[in-house]
Structures are given as structure tokens and as C-alpha cells.
Scaffold this motif. Structure first.
Motif: not given
Length: 65
Positions: A3-4, A10-15
Motif C-alpha cells: 500500500v505504501r 500515485l501521490l505525485p501523479r495525483f498532484a
């Protein structure tokens, strides 16, 4: 641990994703307009109610003649 890894990928892509930005701005603008207009809606309701009351009184007056 998986999960980590998934979140860190995914977080950088989402940002960076800007596709939803205009929608968010539109919703925010509509919300602000609604907040600005809300205090006047009560007065508007009273005015509209008076218009219908006058119309009703006039119609009832014409029916009685």
C-alpha cells in the motif's frame, strides 16, 4: 508495504493531474455566489408572496362582481 509503494507512486501523479481543476474552480465560484445571494432570498420570497397575494385578491374581486 504494498500500500505504501502504491501510494508513493500515485501521490505525485495525483498532484500533477490538473484535469479536475476547472470543475473545482467552478464549484467554488457557484458556492461563493450562493453564499452572497442567500441573505436576499428571504426578502425575495416575501416579495413574490405579495405579488401572488395581490393577484389572488384581484382575481377574487373580479369573480365577486
Amino acid at each position: 508495504m504494498k500500500v505504501r509503494k502504491l501510494l508513493s507512486a500515485l501521490l505525485p501523479r495525483f498532484a500533477r493531474d490538473q484535469r479536475g481543476t476547472p470543475s473545482i474552480e467552478t464549484v467554488l465560484l457557484i458556492a461563493l455566489v450562493a453564499l452572497a445571494v442567500a441573505p436576499f432570498l428571504d426578502d425575495l420570497g416575501a416579495v413574490i408572496g405579495q405579488v401572488f397575494q395581490t393577484l389572488s385578491d384581484n382575481l377574487l374581486g373580479n369573480i365577486g362582481q
